[in-house]
Scaffold this motif. Structure first.
Motif, PDB file in Angstrom:
ATOM      1  N   SER A  28      14.088  -7.444  -2.566  1.00  0.00           N
ATOM      2  CA  SER A  28      13.296  -6.372  -2.649  1.00  0.00           C
ATOM      3  C   SER A  28      12.717  -6.404  -1.079  1.00  0.00           C
ATOM      4  N   TYR A  51      15.589  -5.027   1.204  1.00  0.00           N
ATOM      5  CA  TYR A  51      15.650  -3.656   0.925  1.00  0.00           C
ATOM      6  C   TYR A  51      14.540  -2.805   1.660  1.00  0.00           C
ATOM      7  N   ARG A  52      13.195  -3.323   1.627  1.00  0.00           N
ATOM      8  CA  ARG A  52      12.245  -3.015   2.225  1.00  0.00           C
ATOM      9  C   ARG A  52      12.179  -2.644   3.696  1.00  0.00           C
ATOM     10  N   ASN A  97       7.970   3.338   2.350  1.00  0.00           N
ATOM     11  CA  ASN A  97       8.538   2.233   2.656  1.00  0.00           C
ATOM     12  C   ASN A  97       9.334   1.481   1.528  1.00  0.00           C
ATOM     13  N   GLY A 132       2.481 -10.363  -8.508  1.00  0.00           N
ATOM     14  CA  GLY A 132       2.211 -11.506  -7.532  1.00  0.00           C
ATOM     15  C   GLY A 132       2.474 -11.076  -6.084  1.00  0.00           C
ATOM     16  N   PRO A 190      11.094   0.509  -1.703  1.00  0.00           N
ATOM     17  CA  PRO A 190      12.244   0.752  -2.878  1.00  0.00           C
ATOM     18  C   PRO A 190      12.306   1.542  -4.016  1.00  0.00           C
ATOM     19  N   LEU A 229       1.825   2.630   1.532  1.00  0.00           N
ATOM     20  CA  LEU A 229       2.823   3.767   2.092  1.00  0.00           C
ATOM     21  C   LEU A 229       4.130   3.706   1.423  1.00  0.00           C
ATOM     22  N   SER A 254       3.626 -19.002  -4.937  1.00  0.00           N
ATOM     23  CA  SER A 254       2.641 -19.593  -4.438  1.00  0.00           C
ATOM     24  C   SER A 254       1.702 -20.309  -5.803  1.00  0.00           C
ATOM     25  N   GLY A 255       1.532 -21.637  -5.685  1.00  0.00           N
ATOM     26  CA  GLY A 255       0.799 -22.146  -6.787  1.00  0.00           C
ATOM     27  C   GLY A 255       1.774 -22.492  -8.074  1.00  0.00           C
ATOM     28  N   LEU A 265      -2.978  10.896   5.729  1.00  0.00           N
ATOM     29  CA  LEU A 265      -3.946   9.989   6.192  1.00  0.00           C
ATOM     30  C   LEU A 265      -4.665  10.749   7.230  1.00  0.00           C
ATOM     31  N   LEU A 307      -0.191   6.018  10.003  1.00  0.00           N
ATOM     32  CA  LEU A 307      -1.040   4.838   9.610  1.00  0.00           C
ATOM     33  C   LEU A 307      -1.515   3.996  10.682  1.00  0.00           C
ATOM     34  N   GLU A 366      13.022 -14.654 -10.278  1.00  0.00           N
ATOM     35  CA  GLU A 366      11.999 -13.679  -9.745  1.00  0.00           C
ATOM     36  C   GLU A 366      11.738 -13.938  -8.183  1.00  0.00           C
ATOM     37  N   LEU A 421      14.556   0.026   4.498  1.00  0.00           N
ATOM     38  CA  LEU A 421      13.899   1.240   4.368  1.00  0.00           C
ATOM     39  C   LEU A 421      12.955   1.465   5.696  1.00  0.00           C
ATOM     40  N   ILE A 422      12.208   0.479   5.848  1.00  0.00           N
ATOM     41  CA  ILE A 422      11.236   0.766   7.031  1.00  0.00           C
ATOM     42  C   ILE A 422      11.855   1.229   8.259  1.00  0.00           C
ATOM     43  N   LEU A 472       5.509 -15.567  -3.366  1.00  0.00           N
ATOM     44  CA  LEU A 472       5.316 -15.096  -4.742  1.00  0.00           C
ATOM     45  C   LEU A 472       5.181 -16.310  -5.631  1.00  0.00           C
ATOM     46  N   ALA A 506      12.980   4.746   7.304  1.00  0.00           N
ATOM     47  CA  ALA A 506      11.905   5.861   6.699  1.00  0.00           C
ATOM     48  C   ALA A 506      11.591   6.879   7.987  1.00  0.00           C
ATOM     49  N   PRO A 507      11.019   7.982   7.435  1.00  0.00           N
ATOM     50  CA  PRO A 507      10.467   8.849   8.296  1.00  0.00           C
ATOM     51  C   PRO A 507       9.314   8.324   9.188  1.00  0.00           C
ATOM     52  N   GLU A 530      12.354 -11.164  -5.392  1.00  0.00           N
ATOM     53  CA  GLU A 530      11.301 -10.865  -4.324  1.00  0.00           C
ATOM     54  C   GLU A 530      12.206 -10.722  -2.956  1.00  0.00           C
ATOM     55  N   PRO A 563       4.585   9.102   8.817  1.00  0.00           N
ATOM     56  CA  PRO A 563       3.630   8.541   8.049  1.00  0.00           C
ATOM     57  C   PRO A 563       3.319   7.172   8.667  1.00  0.00           C
ATOM     58  N   GLN A 564       4.276   6.245   9.242  1.00  0.00           N
ATOM     59  CA  GLN A 564       4.033   5.103   9.938  1.00  0.00           C
ATOM     60  C   GLN A 564       3.071   5.317  11.051  1.00  0.00           C
ATOM     61  N   ARG A 604       7.373  -4.644  -6.633  1.00  0.00           N
ATOM     62  CA  ARG A 604       8.611  -4.535  -6.829  1.00  0.00           C
ATOM     63  C   ARG A 604       8.967  -3.353  -7.752  1.00  0.00           C
TER      64      ARG A 604
END
Lengths: 409, 135
Positions: B73, B76-77, A344, A369, A346, A341, B31-32, A88, B92, B66, B80-81, B29, B84-85, B70, B88-89, A374
């Motif tokens: 997910s 796990y994210r 970060n 959504g 999966p 990014l 929503s609505g 970036l 940003l 679903e 990872l954060i 996710l 993570a290296p 989410e 990059p963060q 995912r």
């Protein structure tokens, strides 16, 4: 089932020499790639040997050292330079500004068109690309006429290189074609690749092709389009993914065969190979911004076409009240950039293609959504991975690798 | 894990690994499409998903799946954060901190007000001519 690949019985890596990397099996090759996108192809036996540790002075070791994959002969300066170019830090800001001149029968006003051009020119990028997307060209011709001339003058006043494109679906009347040619405006034809090859828009140098045809039709279409002067094509699936990938592979092979005689590049492939996420077509904010007829600024063209709730999430402001330097303060831009990014994400975090690929957050929002998406169950991620498999399998072959490298020159 | 009763899906989730943040992402996710109700008891969350329009048991199970995908997910994210290296963060963060600096005003227009006036006049004439081309 993961789309990532495995190696049977890998040895414990010799950490003194094996550099940090990801790998992927592509056909009979193993692709090894570092964090910033430097890569090498190895046979499976070579890869296992690499993991076990290579003796100094071997050709394979020298090859992998050049690719930045040997940790005990790592060139930090070269790695830093390479990484900086692709990160970036080198992002010039969004370089393509899409103006939707009409939507649902409502045309953009001239005042809004002027504001959109002014906004695009306030961006710091040295090159400004404007793509005009008319809904009904005949009734919106006055807008095109104004934007083209005003943008050309702005380019002269602000000393910026301006590229202008008008998206069209049919051949233009002579007076329009003459005007656009006279002002060096490119045409981008929207083509449905479904039946036998045809050239609906003579003079278009760029094509947005929606593909719903078998692989056997690819050569004929590429020949017909390149003979008509098309230099750049963006292939998008409109039918089954399996058929699209077969078509893509055959079309790519034909483009590479024609390289040097009638050059044509595929825009998504070019974006992937560049390793710069801001060159990926349709990537929110990083590569484009989109202006709706009512003056709303969206993170990209897809974002502007989503349903109202999703659209609002990716609305960055209004022309006239939002200044370019305010954009990064908005939560939508921050969310979009953070979601872009892939370190970060999966699966992306383990994927060999991470330095080359990213799924646009608006695409994640449309299909799943959520801005983050995912990826293990994302169709777009699967498509990108398959397209990258096709591109890298060609890079592994000497005869097609050189032609693909010329795309980047 | 998923119980369906009276058109509502009830899900029991242990904590850890599930967090309120991950349940919030799952709810966002839907929503609505559904309302999500959250209850918290010792060591576990209980989530009830009430669809906006009546659904078959199969559809409701898919909706709950679903939601759970989410949530996982998101969890796990977050992991990872954390691992993570950092570069990059950090980049940003720097880009966002700096904002998107706009091009400064044209110095020629600032030094010579007449240039600005001439350009505005030229633009006005272009606009006037363009208006004649519009329906």
């Amino acid at each position: 089932m993961s789309r990532l690949t495995e190696i049977d019985k890998p040895p414990k890596p010799a950490l003194k020499s094996v550099g940090p990397h990801q790998f992927r099996r592509i056909g009979k090759f193993v692709l090894a790639c570092d964090d910033s996108g430097r890569f090498a192809f190895l046979s499976q036996a070579e890869y296992l040997g690499y993991l076990k540790g290579l003796k100094r002075g071997t050709a394979l070791r020298d090859k992998l050292a050049i690719a930045g994959l040997m940790s005990d002969s790592f060139d930090f300066d070269e790695a830093a330079r390479f990484a900086a170019e692709k990160s970036l830090l080198s992002w010039p800001g969004p370089s393509t500004h899409l103006l939707k001149l009409g939507a649902a029968g409502r045309a953009m006003s001239l005042a809004t068109a002027k504001r959109a051009v002014d906004f695009a020119f306030s961006a710091p990028a040295r090159d400004v690309g404007l793509e005009l997307i008319p809904e009904r060209l005949e009734s919106e011709w006055g807008l095109v006429w104004f934007i083209v001339q005003y943008a050309r003058r702005q380019g002269e006043w602000r000393k910026k290189a301006v590229s202008l494109t008008v998206r069209v679906e049919a051949a233009l009347p002579a007076r329009m074609k003459e005007f656009l040619d006279g002002h060096r405006v490119d045409l981008r034809a929207v083509v449905e690749i479904a039946g036998p090859p045809s050239v609906a828009v003579p003079g278009a140098r760029r094509v947005l092709a929606r593909v719903n045809a078998p692989a056997e039709a690819a050569s004929g279409w590429i020949d017909a389009l390149s003979e008509a002067g098309v230099e750049s094509i963006l292939l998008e699936p409109s039918g089954s993914a399996k058929d699209f990938l077969a078509f893509y592979a055959a079309a790519l092979d034909r483009m590479l065969q024609l390289q040097g005689r009638r050059d044509m590049r595929e825009e998504r492939g070019l974006g992937f190979l560049s390793g710069r996420r801001w060159l990926l077509p349709g990537h929110d904010v990083l590569s484009e911004l989109c202006y709706a007829p009512d003056g709303s600024i969206y993170s990209g063209e897809l974002a502007a076409s989503l349903d109202e709730e999703a659209r609002d999430l990716l609305k960055l402001g209004e022309l006239g009240s939002r200044r370019f330097d305010d954009l990064a303060k908005g939560p939508a831009v921050r969310a979009v950039l953070a979601a872009s990014l892939s370190e970060n994400q999966p699966m992306c975090s383990q994927c060999v293609y991470r330095p080359f690929c990213a799924v646009a957050p608006s695409e994640n929002l449309r299909s799943q959504g959520t801005l983050w998406g995912r990826h293990p169950s994302s169709e777009r991620c699967a498509l990108h991975m398959a397209l990258l498999d096709i591109l890298f399998s060609r890079l592994a072959r000497t005869e097609s690798a050189e032609a693909l490298r010329q795309w980047l020159s | 894990m998923i119980e369906i009763e009276d058109g509502v899906a009830s899900i029991s989730l242990p904590k850890p690994p599930y967090t309120v943040e991950s349940l919030r992402m799952g709810a966002l996710l839907l929503s609505g499409r559904a309302e999500a109700f959250l209850d918290e008891k010792r060591g576990a969350f209980r989530v009830e998903l009430k669809p906006a329009v009546p659904m078959t048991e199969l559809e409701l199970r898919a909706l709950a799946g679903e939601f759970l995908n989410e949530c996982l997910s998101c969890l796990y994210r977050q992991e990872l954060i954390k691992s993570a290296p950092e570069v990059p963060q950090a980049l940003l963060a720097q880009v966002l901190e700096k904002g998107f600096p706009a091009l400064p005003p044209d110095p020629l227009e600032q030094l010579e007000p007449q240039v600005r006036v001439d350009r505005e006049t030229e633009t006005e004439e272009l606009l006037k001519a363009a208006r004649k081309l519009l329906p």
